[in-house]
Design a protein around this motif. Structure first.
Motif, PDB file in Angstrom:
ATOM      1  N   PRO A  45      55.067   2.123  12.532  1.00 31.00           N
ATOM      2  CA  PRO A  45      54.139   3.228  12.216  1.00 31.00           C
ATOM      3  C   PRO A  45      53.317   3.615  13.449  1.00 31.00           C
ATOM      4  CG  PRO A  45      53.574   1.238  10.964  1.00 31.00           C
ATOM      5  CD  PRO A  45      54.817   0.927  11.741  1.00 31.00           C
ATOM      6  N   ILE A  46      53.053   4.913  13.606  1.00 33.72           N
ATOM      7  CA  ILE A  46      52.451   5.372  14.866  1.00 33.72           C
ATOM      8  C   ILE A  46      50.941   5.559  14.817  1.00 33.72           C
ATOM      9  CG2 ILE A  46      52.436   7.323  16.505  1.00 33.72           C
ATOM     10  CD1 ILE A  46      55.552   7.306  15.990  1.00 33.72           C
ATOM     11  N   PHE A  47      50.448   6.224  13.770  1.00 35.61           N
ATOM     12  CA  PHE A  47      49.018   6.545  13.761  1.00 35.61           C
ATOM     13  C   PHE A  47      48.255   5.563  12.869  1.00 35.61           C
ATOM     14  CE2 PHE A  47      51.290  10.365  14.856  1.00 35.61           C
ATOM     15  CZ  PHE A  47      50.592  10.781  15.978  1.00 35.61           C
ATOM     16  N   HIS A  48      47.328   4.878  13.459  1.00 35.80           N
ATOM     17  CA  HIS A  48      46.579   3.839  12.766  1.00 35.80           C
ATOM     18  C   HIS A  48      45.098   4.003  12.967  1.00 35.80           C
ATOM     19  CE1 HIS A  48      48.841   0.750  10.914  1.00 35.80           C
ATOM     20  NE2 HIS A  48      49.710   0.641  11.915  1.00 35.80           N
ATOM     21  N   SER A  82      41.915  12.467  22.014  1.00 36.96           N
ATOM     22  CA  SER A  82      42.859  13.026  22.998  1.00 36.96           C
ATOM     23  C   SER A  82      44.189  12.284  22.949  1.00 36.96           C
ATOM     24  CB  SER A  82      42.318  12.905  24.412  1.00 36.96           C
ATOM     25  OG  SER A  82      41.073  13.500  24.477  1.00 36.96           O
ATOM     26  N   SER A  83      44.130  10.980  22.768  1.00 39.19           N
ATOM     27  CA  SER A  83      45.372  10.197  22.689  1.00 39.19           C
ATOM     28  C   SER A  83      46.210  10.642  21.498  1.00 39.19           C
ATOM     29  CB  SER A  83      45.085   8.708  22.489  1.00 39.19           C
ATOM     30  OG  SER A  83      44.398   8.213  23.577  1.00 39.19           O
ATOM     31  N   ARG A  84      45.508  10.817  20.356  1.00 41.22           N
ATOM     32  CA  ARG A  84      46.241  11.239  19.157  1.00 41.22           C
ATOM     33  C   ARG A  84      46.871  12.615  19.366  1.00 41.22           C
ATOM     34  NH1 ARG A  84      42.344  11.546  14.747  1.00 41.22           N
ATOM     35  NH2 ARG A  84      40.915  10.285  15.952  1.00 41.22           N
ATOM     36  N   ARG A  85      46.085  13.508  19.987  1.00 40.75           N
ATOM     37  CA  ARG A  85      46.590  14.865  20.199  1.00 40.75           C
ATOM     38  C   ARG A  85      47.809  14.840  21.118  1.00 40.75           C
ATOM     39  NH1 ARG A  85      42.385  17.697  22.681  1.00 40.75           N
ATOM     40  NH2 ARG A  85      41.270  17.654  20.712  1.00 40.75           N
ATOM     41  N   ARG A  86      47.706  14.028  22.168  1.00 42.14           N
ATOM     42  CA  ARG A  86      48.808  13.934  23.133  1.00 42.14           C
ATOM     43  C   ARG A  86      50.068  13.366  22.471  1.00 42.14           C
ATOM     44  NH1 ARG A  86      52.047  14.657  25.920  1.00 42.14           N
ATOM     45  NH2 ARG A  86      52.224  14.697  28.180  1.00 42.14           N
ATOM     46  N   GLN A  87      49.857  12.338  21.625  1.00 44.86           N
ATOM     47  CA  GLN A  87      50.994  11.731  20.930  1.00 44.86           C
ATOM     48  C   GLN A  87      51.640  12.729  19.971  1.00 44.86           C
ATOM     49  OE1 GLN A  87      50.442   7.304  19.871  1.00 44.86           O
ATOM     50  NE2 GLN A  87      48.372   8.097  19.929  1.00 44.86           N
ATOM     51  N   SER A 114      45.953  17.141   9.724  1.00 46.01           N
ATOM     52  CA  SER A 114      45.285  17.743  10.874  1.00 46.01           C
ATOM     53  C   SER A 114      44.328  16.738  11.511  1.00 46.01           C
ATOM     54  CB  SER A 114      44.544  18.994  10.401  1.00 46.01           C
ATOM     55  OG  SER A 114      43.511  19.328  11.250  1.00 46.01           O
ATOM     56  N   ASN A 115      43.633  16.011  10.652  1.00 44.21           N
ATOM     57  CA  ASN A 115      42.695  15.006  11.124  1.00 44.21           C
ATOM     58  C   ASN A 115      43.414  13.829  11.782  1.00 44.21           C
ATOM     59  OD1 ASN A 115      40.764  12.624  10.554  1.00 44.21           O
ATOM     60  ND2 ASN A 115      39.568  14.513  10.274  1.00 44.21           N
ATOM     61  N   LEU A 116      44.462  13.405  11.129  1.00 46.64           N
ATOM     62  CA  LEU A 116      45.222  12.244  11.609  1.00 46.64           C
ATOM     63  C   LEU A 116      45.951  12.544  12.916  1.00 46.64           C
ATOM     64  CD1 LEU A 116      45.967   9.416  10.475  1.00 46.64           C
ATOM     65  CD2 LEU A 116      48.006  10.438   9.500  1.00 46.64           C
ATOM     66  N   LEU A 117      46.530  13.743  13.001  1.00 48.47           N
ATOM     67  CA  LEU A 117      47.359  14.084  14.163  1.00 48.47           C
ATOM     68  C   LEU A 117      46.576  14.857  15.222  1.00 48.47           C
ATOM     69  CD1 LEU A 117      50.567  15.294  12.288  1.00 48.47           C
ATOM     70  CD2 LEU A 117      50.142  13.045  13.261  1.00 48.47           C
ATOM     71  N   GLU A 118      45.323  15.190  14.880  1.00 41.20           N
ATOM     72  CA  GLU A 118      44.499  15.980  15.799  1.00 41.20           C
ATOM     73  C   GLU A 118      45.226  17.281  16.164  1.00 41.20           C
ATOM     74  OE1 GLU A 118      41.010  16.499  16.772  1.00 41.20           O
ATOM     75  OE2 GLU A 118      41.416  14.492  16.076  1.00 41.20           O
ATOM     76  N   ILE A 255      55.090  12.269   8.038  1.00 42.21           N
ATOM     77  CA  ILE A 255      55.228  11.907   9.453  1.00 42.21           C
ATOM     78  C   ILE A 255      56.540  11.156   9.673  1.00 42.21           C
ATOM     79  CG2 ILE A 255      54.257  10.473  11.320  1.00 42.21           C
ATOM     80  CD1 ILE A 255      51.481  11.234  10.236  1.00 42.21           C
ATOM     81  N   SER A 256      56.788  10.137   8.853  1.00 42.03           N
ATOM     82  CA  SER A 256      58.017   9.373   9.144  1.00 42.03           C
ATOM     83  C   SER A 256      59.261  10.186   8.857  1.00 42.03           C
ATOM     84  CB  SER A 256      58.028   7.999   8.454  1.00 42.03           C
ATOM     85  OG  SER A 256      57.594   8.125   7.164  1.00 42.03           O
TER      86      SER A 256
END
Ligand code: S3P
Length: 260
Positions: A45-48, A82-87, A114-118, A255-256
């Motif tokens: 899983p990517i976003f934590h 920023s990390s989330r947005r870049r990912q 939107s919040n999770l993935l920025e 996401i997955s």
């Protein structure tokens, strides 16, 4: 040393510090992308959000002057955003488009994603309301459904020019094949599905859905859904069942499934 020289010296010091900050910032971003690559390769899983809490706790432990605690939190929240947005940009170099019948959770899920993935999130009905300066029920009442669909089409054309956004579509957007073509041109379409019973319970108290006004029954929803089902299925790149699932579960499934 006169005071101007002193200021100059302090500014040079700040400049040298900024150089180091940027060096380490770049290093951190590159490492984040390596972690992303590793997770992708290993199907993790990517976003934590919980991992972000751990990071915050750790950096506050490193901080020597506790007077700067709030500023350190602000800085790191920004870095992690920023990390989330870049990912997200790396993982989803396209728009994520949510479609489905009224009450399938498109707006709620879009907001969460939107919040999770920025990623920026837009809602077609919201944009139509802004453009017309009227609520959806009022547009239907004053100008009728045909005019509403025209406005909807204009909004879809505009949104299809954008990149890297999450689009929550009104339930009838995909009834027009031109809209589907435009949305598919740079987006992945995710259909949220739900049973007539689930939909009924989610929308029964809503006064914002003119198409269900005075017809708020499970049977009516069932009929309308049956009429539209083929169109929804044909438009979708992915289908996610939302019955009896939490917002988090549905978002993670989206996401997955997009990463497959
Ligand atoms: C419609 C769905 C509504 C809104 C309008 C028409 C439809 O959006 O666009 O009332 O045709 O299914 P939601 O699906 O967000 O309720």
């Amino acid at each position: 040393m006169n005071s101007l020289d002193e200021l100059k010296k302090l500014r040079q010091e700040i400049d040298a510090i900024d150089k180091e900050i940027i060096y380490f910032f770049e290093k951190r971003m590159n490492t984040v992308l390596q972690v992303l690559e590793y997770k992708r390769k290993n199907g993790l899983p990517i976003f934590h959000k919980s991992r972000e809490q751990e990071v915050l706790k750790k950096i506050l432990g490193y901080l020597q002057n506790k007077d700067f605690e709030q500023e350190a939190v602000d800085l790191y929240e920004g870095i992690m955003r920023s990390s989330r947005r870049r990912q997200s940009r790396t993982l989803f170099p396209y728009n994520i488009v949510l479609i489905g019948f009224m009450g399938t959770g498109k707006s709620t899920i879009s907001r969460h994603l939107s919040n999770l993935l920025e990623m920026e999130f837009v809602d077609t009905d919201g944009l139509i309301e802004e453009k017309a300066e009227l609520s959806i029920p009022m547009i239907f009442e004053k100008y009728g459904e045909v005019r509403f669909r025209e406005l909807e089409k204009e909004i879809i054309q505009e949104l299809s020019q954008k990149k890297n956004i999450i689009i929550s579509c009104g339930g009838g957007v995909v009834l027009n094949p031109d809209n589907v073509t435009a949305l598919k041109s740079n987006g992945k379409i995710v259909l949220l599905s739900a049973s007539p019973n689930t939909i009924y319970h989610r929308v029964k108290d809503s006064i914002e859905r003119p198409l269900l006004k005075d017809k708020m029954t499970i049977e009516y929803i069932e009929g309308m859904l049956a009429q539209r089902e083929k169109i929804y299925l044909a438009a979708a790149h992915r289908i996610i069942d939302t019955n009896n699932k939490t917002v988090e579960e549905i978002s993670n499934e989206i996401i997955s499934s997009l990463l497959k």
